[in-house]
Design a protein around this motif. Sequence first.
Motif, mmCIF file in Angstrom:
data_model
loop_
_atom_site.group_PDB
_atom_site.id
_atom_site.type_symbol
_atom_site.label_atom_id
_atom_site.label_comp_id
_atom_site.label_asym_id
_atom_site.label_seq_id
_atom_site.Cartn_x
_atom_site.Cartn_y
_atom_site.Cartn_z
ATOM 1 N N UNK A 157 0.718 -1.310 -0.158
ATOM 2 C CA UNK A 157 -0.024 -0.024 -0.032
ATOM 3 C C UNK A 157 0.976 1.298 0.076
ATOM 4 N N UNK A 158 1.896 1.128 0.764
ATOM 5 C CA UNK A 158 2.996 2.145 0.780
ATOM 6 C C UNK A 158 3.459 2.686 -0.610
ATOM 7 N N UNK A 159 4.010 1.699 -1.525
ATOM 8 C CA UNK A 159 4.693 1.857 -2.637
ATOM 9 C C UNK A 159 3.512 2.071 -3.712
ATOM 10 N N UNK A 160 2.402 1.774 -3.548
ATOM 11 C CA UNK A 160 1.502 2.415 -4.406
ATOM 12 C C UNK A 160 1.030 3.817 -4.072
ATOM 13 N N UNK A 161 1.384 4.320 -3.205
ATOM 14 C CA UNK A 161 1.524 5.950 -3.053
ATOM 15 C C UNK A 161 2.585 6.545 -3.258
ATOM 16 N N UNK A 162 3.435 6.019 -3.475
ATOM 17 C CA UNK A 162 5.004 6.486 -3.731
ATOM 18 C C UNK A 162 5.171 6.830 -5.439
ATOM 19 N N UNK A 163 6.079 7.790 -5.576
ATOM 20 C CA UNK A 163 6.407 7.901 -6.886
ATOM 21 C C UNK A 163 7.384 6.690 -7.472
ATOM 22 N N UNK A 164 7.348 6.515 -8.746
ATOM 23 C CA UNK A 164 7.831 5.351 -9.442
ATOM 24 C C UNK A 164 9.447 5.407 -9.269
ATOM 25 N N UNK A 165 10.031 6.755 -8.805
ATOM 26 C CA UNK A 165 11.454 6.726 -8.693
ATOM 27 C C UNK A 165 11.777 5.938 -7.414
ATOM 28 N N UNK A 166 11.040 5.874 -6.515
ATOM 29 C CA UNK A 166 11.347 5.076 -5.146
ATOM 30 C C UNK A 166 11.291 3.813 -5.469
ATOM 31 N N UNK A 167 12.479 2.881 -5.274
ATOM 32 C CA UNK A 167 12.577 1.377 -5.707
ATOM 33 C C UNK A 167 13.058 0.713 -4.588
ATOM 34 N N UNK A 168 13.352 1.317 -3.727
ATOM 35 C CA UNK A 168 13.949 0.342 -2.535
ATOM 36 C C UNK A 168 13.518 0.804 -1.067
ATOM 37 N N UNK A 169 13.694 -0.101 -0.069
ATOM 38 C CA UNK A 169 13.489 0.135 1.296
ATOM 39 C C UNK A 169 14.427 -0.610 2.035
ATOM 40 N N UNK A 170 14.594 -0.108 3.430
ATOM 41 C CA UNK A 170 15.302 -0.794 4.331
ATOM 42 C C UNK A 170 14.523 -0.978 5.601
ATOM 43 N N UNK A 171 14.896 -2.232 6.263
ATOM 44 C CA UNK A 171 14.290 -2.585 7.320
ATOM 45 C C UNK A 171 15.043 -2.557 8.648
ATOM 46 N N UNK A 172 14.886 -2.494 9.842
ATOM 47 C CA UNK A 172 15.715 -2.497 10.833
ATOM 48 C C UNK A 172 15.380 -3.826 11.767
#
Length: 279
Positions: free
Chosen positions: A264-279
């Motif tokens: 759901x988060x990535x569906x609401x973000x621009x296409x240039x956002x292509x990665x994420x990190x987790x802690x």
Amino acid sequence: PSLAVELQVLNLVTSLFLRISPNHTAVSSTLEAFLEDRGYVMKGEDPLRRRFSNALQWYNTLQDRASHFIDELIDVAREERLREDQEEHEVPMETPAEGSTPLLRPSEYLRARCPICFGGKSGPSNQLNAFACIDAVFMQKNNKHASRDPLREHPKTVFIPESEVKLWEDYVAEVRPSQESKDEHSRSARNDHYEGSLRVPNSVLDACEDSFTAADGTRQKASTQFFDSTGLMGMLCRHDRVLWLVNMTSPGERQHYVFTLVERLFNHLPSMVHGWDSL
């Protein structure tokens, strides 16, 4: 209707409940005592609490609907103004998160949830940096045997529909290989020794691991025998603003809840956002 309440009283209680935990019983008892001291005695057992609570609930519902209606008018006016500006400068028109064309910046929903994280414009020259965390709480439960209230969805709800969560649950169950049963005596049969350079016996490390319950999908933290909703899992931004919530129906934390929130988060973000990190 059997009770009429002054709107100013409802406004007062609404403002009060924004600053303390809502307590209809205390407010109703206070009003009854206040009126009785002035000669206005209400007959019957518990004559005010239920009716006053209903009046306050529907008044708050009316407030929410009115606020949502005004927001929709503002959104329409904003879109018309943006369309005029973009046509004048020949800029491609931005589409909603569900559209086929990628977003040029975070969706209106995210910008409304936290303008600090998702406001402004993002592009190749203005990189978007946003942080989100996911956590679960098992304090919010719903009794399986209690009657369900009629479905009343808030116009600005942050809950993801159960049907969407179910899709991810089925997908995870399909792609995940079956786990072999663990030998209950494997640890006790293993010789206790030091692990590498750590001068701590394995038995101590195992006890520490067993005591760690966070993000343990196999550990039951709520009973599905008594509760059909066992808890909540939510995604928050770095400013503790709730982005989305899902109702958990399993006894422990499961991966499909996380996947639902992340998608759901990535569906609401621009296409240039292509990665994420987790802690």
